[in-house]
Scaffold this motif. Structure first.
Motif, PDB file in Angstrom:
ATOM      1  N   SER A  37       0.801  -1.218   0.000  1.00 13.80           N
ATOM      2  CA  SER A  37       0.000   0.000   0.000  1.00 13.80           C
ATOM      3  C   SER A  37       0.836   1.272   0.000  1.00 13.80           C
ATOM      4  N   ASP A  38       2.014   1.256   0.647  1.00  7.81           N
ATOM      5  CA  ASP A  38       2.840   2.458   0.759  1.00  7.81           C
ATOM      6  C   ASP A  38       3.870   2.586  -0.352  1.00  7.81           C
ATOM      7  N   VAL A  39       4.057   1.531  -1.143  1.00  2.00           N
ATOM      8  CA  VAL A  39       5.143   1.536  -2.125  1.00  2.00           C
ATOM      9  C   VAL A  39       4.940   2.588  -3.219  1.00  2.00           C
ATOM     10  N   PRO A  40       3.717   2.784  -3.745  1.00  4.72           N
ATOM     11  CA  PRO A  40       3.568   3.826  -4.770  1.00  4.72           C
ATOM     12  C   PRO A  40       4.008   5.204  -4.295  1.00  4.72           C
ATOM     13  N   PHE A  41       3.684   5.564  -3.049  1.00  2.81           N
ATOM     14  CA  PHE A  41       4.098   6.885  -2.588  1.00  2.81           C
ATOM     15  C   PHE A  41       5.611   6.978  -2.469  1.00  2.81           C
ATOM     16  N   SER A  42       6.276   5.908  -2.079  1.00  4.24           N
ATOM     17  CA  SER A  42       7.732   5.938  -1.996  1.00  4.24           C
ATOM     18  C   SER A  42       8.340   6.261  -3.360  1.00  4.24           C
ATOM     19  N   LEU A  43       7.688   5.837  -4.422  1.00  2.00           N
ATOM     20  CA  LEU A  43       8.179   6.135  -5.762  1.00  2.00           C
ATOM     21  C   LEU A  43       8.001   7.611  -6.099  1.00  2.00           C
ATOM     22  N   VAL A  44       6.839   8.206  -5.755  1.00  2.00           N
ATOM     23  CA  VAL A  44       6.540   9.563  -6.221  1.00  2.00           C
ATOM     24  C   VAL A  44       6.996  10.650  -5.260  1.00  2.00           C
ATOM     25  N   GLY A  45       6.965  10.398  -3.939  1.00  2.00           N
ATOM     26  CA  GLY A  45       7.420  11.384  -2.965  1.00  2.00           C
ATOM     27  C   GLY A  45       6.568  12.632  -2.920  1.00  2.00           C
ATOM     28  N   GLY A  46       7.153  13.714  -2.375  1.00  2.00           N
ATOM     29  CA  GLY A  46       6.411  14.967  -2.244  1.00  2.00           C
ATOM     30  C   GLY A  46       5.337  14.861  -1.196  1.00  2.00           C
ATOM     31  N   THR A  65      -3.221  10.907  -5.191  1.00  2.00           N
ATOM     32  CA  THR A  65      -3.487  12.218  -5.774  1.00  2.00           C
ATOM     33  C   THR A  65      -2.452  13.174  -5.217  1.00  2.00           C
ATOM     34  N   ALA A  66      -1.649  13.773  -6.093  1.00  2.00           N
ATOM     35  CA  ALA A  66      -0.597  14.687  -5.645  1.00  2.00           C
ATOM     36  C   ALA A  66      -1.203  15.890  -4.942  1.00  2.00           C
ATOM     37  N   PRO A  72       8.559  18.800   2.228  1.00  2.00           N
ATOM     38  CA  PRO A  72       8.549  17.529   1.504  1.00  2.00           C
ATOM     39  C   PRO A  72       9.911  17.189   0.913  1.00  2.00           C
ATOM     40  N   ALA A  73      10.061  15.920   0.550  1.00  2.00           N
ATOM     41  CA  ALA A  73      11.274  15.415  -0.082  1.00  2.00           C
ATOM     42  C   ALA A  73      10.892  14.742  -1.393  1.00  2.00           C
ATOM     43  N   PRO A  74      11.826  14.699  -2.350  1.00  2.00           N
ATOM     44  CA  PRO A  74      11.521  14.032  -3.628  1.00  2.00           C
ATOM     45  C   PRO A  74      11.384  12.533  -3.458  1.00  2.00           C
TER      46      PRO A  74
END
Length: 302
Positions: A136-145, A157-158, A290-292
């Protein structure tokens, strides 16, 4: 060739949890904020897939096929019909079993690194789909922010962030299992009607404005009571950070890392110093957000 990817930790500034679904997961309104604590994943060709790890608590990281970095390499290789013959080396700096998505970060980092090493040309959408399959958390680790995660957290959703937020993180003396915290949430919720999870408009506005006081007034974590039930000593850490001047204090995700929002860098240093001498935690770190997201930081020809 070797490829190195840097990938950030996260803090959940809102984690609204719905009732358990038939599949055992929970619908979430999960407001992720990537913070500047990073793991690095370096991928090099090898005779077969193997995983090594160095850094704080590296001895707690599984080195077999259950590791999310290994699972990511297998998933991408299977889609491309190739052998995942790589050495994955993880340099840890994100707390292990700390509620800051360290394992998820390693999965996202390995996926991006393998994609670059193998030249698969996978689209962003395909990489995100693989991430969602991994966890569940892996997609956010890819996109960050910053992003709002719905469903079980994987649909992103960014979100706009209007400034830099200063955080202090206190690492506990032992870990907490995310599944165990969700089970405790379900136990504590028995007999109650659980509302549908919904993102706080006030919190999203605070993020967009970069307003730490407004953010402090709106953060929430529905898993915090369950984490405290399983790990009561965390209450002492939360109190120590508040007493030191934190604008707010909360358990990060499923815990047991605790997070403290500071007004400025000087306040963050003061809070961190107080926590280090409080005797309530193992180690303390400061970071900005935030971080990239996952980023290729090095390529080496061999």
């Amino acid at each position: 060739m070797s490829v190195t990817v840097r990938v950030p930790a996260k803090v959940n500034v809102q984690l609204a949890v719905g009732a358990a679904r038939p599949d055992g997961f929970h619908d979430l309104a999960n407001v992720f904020l990537a913070v500047g604590l990073y793991d690095e994943v370096t991928v090099t060709p090898a005779d077969e897939l193997r995983v090594t790890c160095a850094g704080p608590d590296a001895d707690q990281v599984p080195l077999d096929r259950t590791n999310l970095a290994a699972r990511a390499a297998f998933a991408l290789a299977a889609r491309r019909g190739i052998e995942p013959a790589v050495h994955l080396h993880i340099t840890k700096d994100i707390p292990v079993a700390g509620g800051m998505a360290g394992g998820s970060a390693d999965g996202a980092g390995a996926l991006l690194a393998c994609d670059a090493l193998w030249g698969t040309g996978a689209s962003r959408a395909e990489l995100l789909a693989i991430c969602a399959e991994l966890g569940s958390d892996v997609p956010f680790s890819l996109v960050g922010g910053a992003a709002l995660g719905t469903g079980r957290g994987e649909r992103l959703t960014a979100l706009e962030v209007g400034g830099t937020f200063h955080w202090v993180f206190a690492m506990a003396r032992r870990g907490l299992s995310t599944p165990a915290v969700f089970r405790e949430f379900d136990r504590m919720a028995e007999g109650r009607t659980i509302p549908e999870p919904e993102a706080s408009a006030e919190l999203l506005d605070a993020l967009a404005k970069g307003d730490p006081d407004a953010l402090a007034a709106t953060v929430s974590n529905d898993l915090q009571p369950a984490a405290l039930s399983l790990f009561p000593e965390l209450a002492d850490t939360l109190a120590a950070g508040r007493d030191a001047g934190a604008l707010t204090a909360l358990v990060s995700g499923s815990g047991p890392t605790t997070a403290f929002l500071a007004r400025d860098p000087e306040s963050a240093v003061k809070i961190a110093d107080a926590l280090r001498t409080s005797g309530t935690c193992r180690t303390v770190r400061t970071a900005t957000a935030p971080a990239p997201g996952a980023t290729v930081t090095g390529r080496t020809d061999q």
